[in-house]
Scaffold this motif. Structure first.
Motif: not given
Length: 170
Positions: A58-62
Motif C-alpha cells: 500500500a505504501l508503494g501504491m500510495m
C-alpha cells in the motif's frame, strides 16, 4: 472495483482496479484532487480492510496512485492550453501518467527493498509494473477515454471536461 477483484489477488494485480477511479479524478477534478485521492485510497483500504498490506504494497501504491492522479490532471490541462487535439491529449496524458506512476512505484518499492525482508529487484519491477498488469493497462486505455467522452457529453461534468472526438475547426 477492488471489492470485485479483492477475493482473487491475481486478478486484482492484473486489472489494477484502484487505478481507474484515480485517473478519472485527475482528469475530471484536476491534479491536486487527483493526487490526494490517489494517495488516500490505498491507505484507507489498507487500514480498513487490511488489503493491500500496508508495508510495502500500500505504501508503494500510495505514491504511485498519487502520481497518476496528479499527472493525468496536470498533463491534460497543460495539453489543453497548447490546444492539442482532445483525443491525442487524452491518450498522451493517460499513457505518460501511467509510465511516470509505475516509475514512482518502482522507486518507492526499491527504497522499501533497502530494509530487511522486502527485497525488490529489476525483474520484480518489470513483472509488477508491466507484465502482470498488461490487462489493466489495456482496460485503462479502453475504458477511461470512452467513459470521459460519454461523461463530457452530459451536463454532469461538462463544466470540468469537454472532449471533442472530431477535428476542431478552431
Amino acid at each position: 472495483m477492488p471489492f470485485l477483484t479483492g477475493q482473487i489477488p491475481e486478478i486484482g494485480n492484473m486489472l489494477c482496479p484502484m487505478h481507474i477511479p484515480v485517473l478519472f479524478a485527475g482528469f475530471i477534478l484536476g491534479k491536486w484532487y487527483g493526487a490526494g485521492i490517489g494517495f488516500i485510497i490505498p491507505l484507507t483500504r489498507s487500514l480498513i480492510f487490511g488489503l493491500p498490506v500496508f508495508y510495502p504494497i500500500a505504501l508503494g501504491m500510495m505514491f504511485e496512485l498519487a502520481t497518476y492522479g496528479f499527472f493525468s490532471g496536470f498533463l491534460f490541462s497543460l495539453f489543453k492550453k497548447i490546444r492539442m487535439n482532445d483525443i491525442l491529449n487524452l491518450y498522451l496524458s493517460l499513457g505518460i501518467s501511467m509510465l511516470i506512476g509505475r516509475a514512482v512505484w518502482g522507486c518507492v518499492r526499491a527504497v522499501c527493498g533497502l530494509f530487511p525482508n522486502t527485497s525488490f529487484t529489476w525483474k520484480a519491477f518489470m513483472t509488477g509494473a508491466f507484465l502482470t498488469a498488461w490487462p489493466g493497462i489495456v482496460l485503462q486505455f479502453l475504458l477511461i477515454p470512452s467513459m470521459l467522452f460519454l461523461l463530457s457529453r452530459t451536463s454532469i461534468i461538462q463544466d470540468y471536461i469537454d472532449i471533442k472526438w472530431e477535428k476542431s475547426n478552431e
